[in-house]
Design a protein around this motif. Structure first.
Motif, short mmCIF file in Angstrom:
data_model
loop_
_atom_site.label_atom_id
_atom_site.label_comp_id
_atom_site.label_asym_id
_atom_site.label_seq_id
_atom_site.Cartn_x
_atom_site.Cartn_y
_atom_site.Cartn_z
N ILE A 56 0.85 -1.31 0.10
CA ILE A 56 0.13 0.00 0.05
C ILE A 56 1.05 1.32 0.09
O ILE A 56 0.43 2.16 -0.89
N ALA A 57 2.02 1.24 0.56
CA ALA A 57 2.91 2.46 0.68
C ALA A 57 3.82 2.71 -0.57
O ALA A 57 3.65 3.92 -0.86
N ILE A 58 3.87 1.85 -1.29
CA ILE A 58 4.41 1.87 -2.55
C ILE A 58 3.40 2.58 -3.46
O ILE A 58 3.62 3.41 -4.31
N MET A 59 2.18 2.02 -3.43
CA MET A 59 1.09 2.36 -4.11
C MET A 59 0.84 3.92 -4.04
O MET A 59 0.86 4.61 -4.83
N ALA A 60 0.75 4.16 -2.70
CA ALA A 60 0.42 5.54 -2.28
C ALA A 60 1.62 6.64 -2.66
O ALA A 60 1.16 7.72 -3.11
N MET A 61 2.80 6.20 -2.44
CA MET A 61 3.74 7.15 -2.65
C MET A 61 3.84 7.31 -4.50
O MET A 61 3.86 8.41 -4.73
N ALA A 62 3.60 6.33 -5.13
CA ALA A 62 3.55 6.50 -6.61
C ALA A 62 2.53 7.32 -6.97
O ALA A 62 2.62 8.26 -7.84
N THR A 63 1.33 6.89 -6.44
CA THR A 63 0.42 7.69 -6.84
C THR A 63 0.04 9.15 -6.33
O THR A 63 -0.25 10.19 -7.01
N GLY A 64 0.54 9.42 -5.08
CA GLY A 64 0.77 10.93 -4.71
C GLY A 64 1.69 11.68 -5.31
O GLY A 64 1.40 12.66 -5.75
N ALA A 65 2.86 11.19 -5.83
CA ALA A 65 3.75 11.82 -6.99
C ALA A 65 3.22 12.04 -8.06
O ALA A 65 3.31 13.25 -8.64
N ALA A 66 2.45 11.17 -8.49
CA ALA A 66 1.64 11.35 -10.01
C ALA A 66 0.64 12.53 -9.70
O ALA A 66 0.37 13.29 -10.69
N ILE A 67 -0.20 12.56 -8.58
CA ILE A 67 -0.98 13.61 -8.52
C ILE A 67 -0.41 14.95 -8.44
O ILE A 67 -0.75 15.85 -9.20
N VAL A 68 0.82 15.13 -7.90
CA VAL A 68 1.49 16.37 -7.93
C VAL A 68 1.98 16.59 -9.01
O VAL A 68 1.57 17.92 -9.60
N ILE A 69 2.62 16.00 -9.89
CA ILE A 69 3.25 16.21 -11.25
C ILE A 69 1.98 16.35 -12.50
O ILE A 69 1.98 17.40 -12.90
N ALA A 70 1.28 15.13 -12.43
CA ALA A 70 0.11 15.49 -13.30
C ALA A 70 -0.89 16.50 -13.32
O ALA A 70 -1.49 17.24 -14.06
N GLY A 71 -1.20 16.72 -12.06
CA GLY A 71 -2.18 17.68 -11.68
C GLY A 71 -1.65 19.19 -11.89
O GLY A 71 -2.35 20.14 -12.38
N THR A 72 -0.42 19.31 -11.52
CA THR A 72 0.51 20.74 -11.97
C THR A 72 0.40 20.72 -13.31
O THR A 72 0.29 21.96 -13.89
N LEU A 73 0.72 19.86 -14.16
CA LEU A 73 0.92 19.98 -15.69
C LEU A 73 -0.45 20.50 -16.19
O LEU A 73 -0.65 21.14 -17.07
N ALA A 74 -1.73 19.44 -15.74
CA ALA A 74 -2.86 20.01 -16.18
C ALA A 74 -3.36 21.55 -15.85
O ALA A 74 -4.08 22.10 -16.69
N ILE A 75 -3.07 21.99 -14.66
CA ILE A 75 -3.59 23.23 -14.40
C ILE A 75 -2.66 24.34 -15.16
O ILE A 75 -3.15 25.26 -15.81
N LEU A 76 -1.26 23.99 -15.62
CA LEU A 76 -0.62 24.87 -16.17
C LEU A 76 -0.91 24.75 -17.74
O LEU A 76 -1.06 26.15 -18.17
N VAL A 77 -1.26 23.61 -18.47
CA VAL A 77 -1.69 23.98 -19.85
C VAL A 77 -3.13 24.40 -20.14
O VAL A 77 -3.65 24.68 -21.19
N THR A 78 -3.93 24.61 -18.85
CA THR A 78 -5.45 25.37 -18.91
C THR A 78 -5.17 26.75 -18.46
O THR A 78 -6.00 27.43 -18.82
N ARG A 79 -4.13 27.44 -18.27
CA ARG A 79 -3.69 28.65 -18.14
C ARG A 79 -3.54 29.14 -19.47
O ARG A 79 -2.74 28.80 -20.36
N PRO A 80 -3.70 30.38 -19.58
CA PRO A 80 -3.28 31.08 -21.12
C PRO A 80 -1.86 30.73 -21.52
O PRO A 80 -1.78 30.63 -22.64
N PHE A 81 -1.04 31.08 -20.49
CA PHE A 81 0.33 30.97 -20.81
C PHE A 81 0.92 29.73 -21.03
O PHE A 81 2.13 29.77 -21.47
N GLY A 82 0.21 28.60 -20.65
CA GLY A 82 0.62 27.21 -20.73
C GLY A 82 0.05 26.51 -22.04
O GLY A 82 0.27 25.20 -21.91
N GLN A 83 -0.96 27.12 -22.43
CA GLN A 83 -1.80 26.22 -23.46
C GLN A 83 -0.75 25.58 -24.67
O GLN A 83 -0.84 24.41 -24.96
#
Length: 246
Positions: A56-83
């Motif tokens: 569970i710990a391995i899964m949680a760490m991998a998913t948590g890191a993916a949330i941070v990176i993928a979520g940040t990328l998704a937010i950036l590309v939906t801003r005018p400067f990042g499209q």
């Protein structure tokens, strides 16, 4: 009726799983018919509870890191400067889907050695795409009237993102996290091939010794965890959808 029954079944499954992990020998009569004479019916080479927590710990760490990176990328590309970076971001998050986890492990082991690190890298890459795409969908399908009203009140871009966009997109984001978490939980079993402490150890031991009981124990624990995680995140997703009216 179904809404009332689901929590009861999940609670029963949770208690059964806890009981098995705490005292697996109590369940030995259930597995004894599946093994040959003199063969062990319960996996005892390692503590099942310890393996489950590590899994569970391995899964949680991998998913948590993916949330941070993928979520940040998704937010950036939906801003005018990042499209303009949307194609590049999609290429990055698609790496995990292009390379199977086994291939990632084969490439990572010579660099990082055996253990949890190669498994974390493989699971992290594999979890990026669902989270990115769902977050992107949630942020790009917001009600136009709501966004115009937010701009009309004088909210800054950050205020709109934090107070309006992310809460409204939360059901879609949780759906992506749910998918990634369940995939990572299942895929983490292959980590045992590179000496990571996961429930794959039990399954591999069963395959090597032709012990069906071991295979079932590892598989059933992973399946029970997948059901619990999927159901819990589904309930959170449904609650968020009701609160936002989406």
């Amino acid at each position: 009726m179904k809404r009332r029954l689901a929590p009861i079944l999940l609670t029963a499954l949770s208690l059964l799983l806890i009981a098995f992990l705490a005292e697996p020998k109590l369940f030995e009569p259930l597995f004894r018919p599946l093994v040959q004479a003199n063969a062990p019916a319960i996996y005892v080479q390692a503590n099942l509870l310890s393996l489950t927590l590590s899994h569970i710990a391995i899964m949680a760490m991998a998913t948590g890191a993916a949330i941070v990176i993928a979520g940040t990328l998704a937010i950036l590309v939906t801003r005018p400067f990042g499209q303009e970076f949307l194609p590049l971001s999609r290429s990055i998050v698609n790496i995990g889907q292009t390379l199977p986890p086994v291939a990632v492990l084969a490439l990572a082991v010579p660099i990082m050695g055996f253990g949890e690190k190669p498994t974390l890298i493989a699971l992290f890459l594999y979890a990026l795409l669902p989270i990115f795409e769902n977050t992107l969908t949630g942020l790009t399908t917001l009600p136009h009237a709501v966004m115009e009203a937010a701009r009309g009140t004088g909210m800054t871009g950050f205020q709109r993102l934090w107070r309006i966009e992310l809460p409204l997109a939360l059901p879609a984001i949780l759906a992506g996290i749910r998918l990634s978490a369940v995939i990572s939980l299942s895929t983490a079993t292959i980590g045992s091939t590179v000496a990571a402490k996961t429930l794959g150890e039990v399954i591999i031991a069963g395959l090597q010794s032709n012990n069906i009981a071991f295979i079932l124990q590892g598989g059933l624990i992973v399946a029970a965890l997948a059901v619990l995680i999927h159901s819990t995140l589904s309930m959170l997703e449904a609650k968020a959808a009701r609160q936002t009216g989406r």
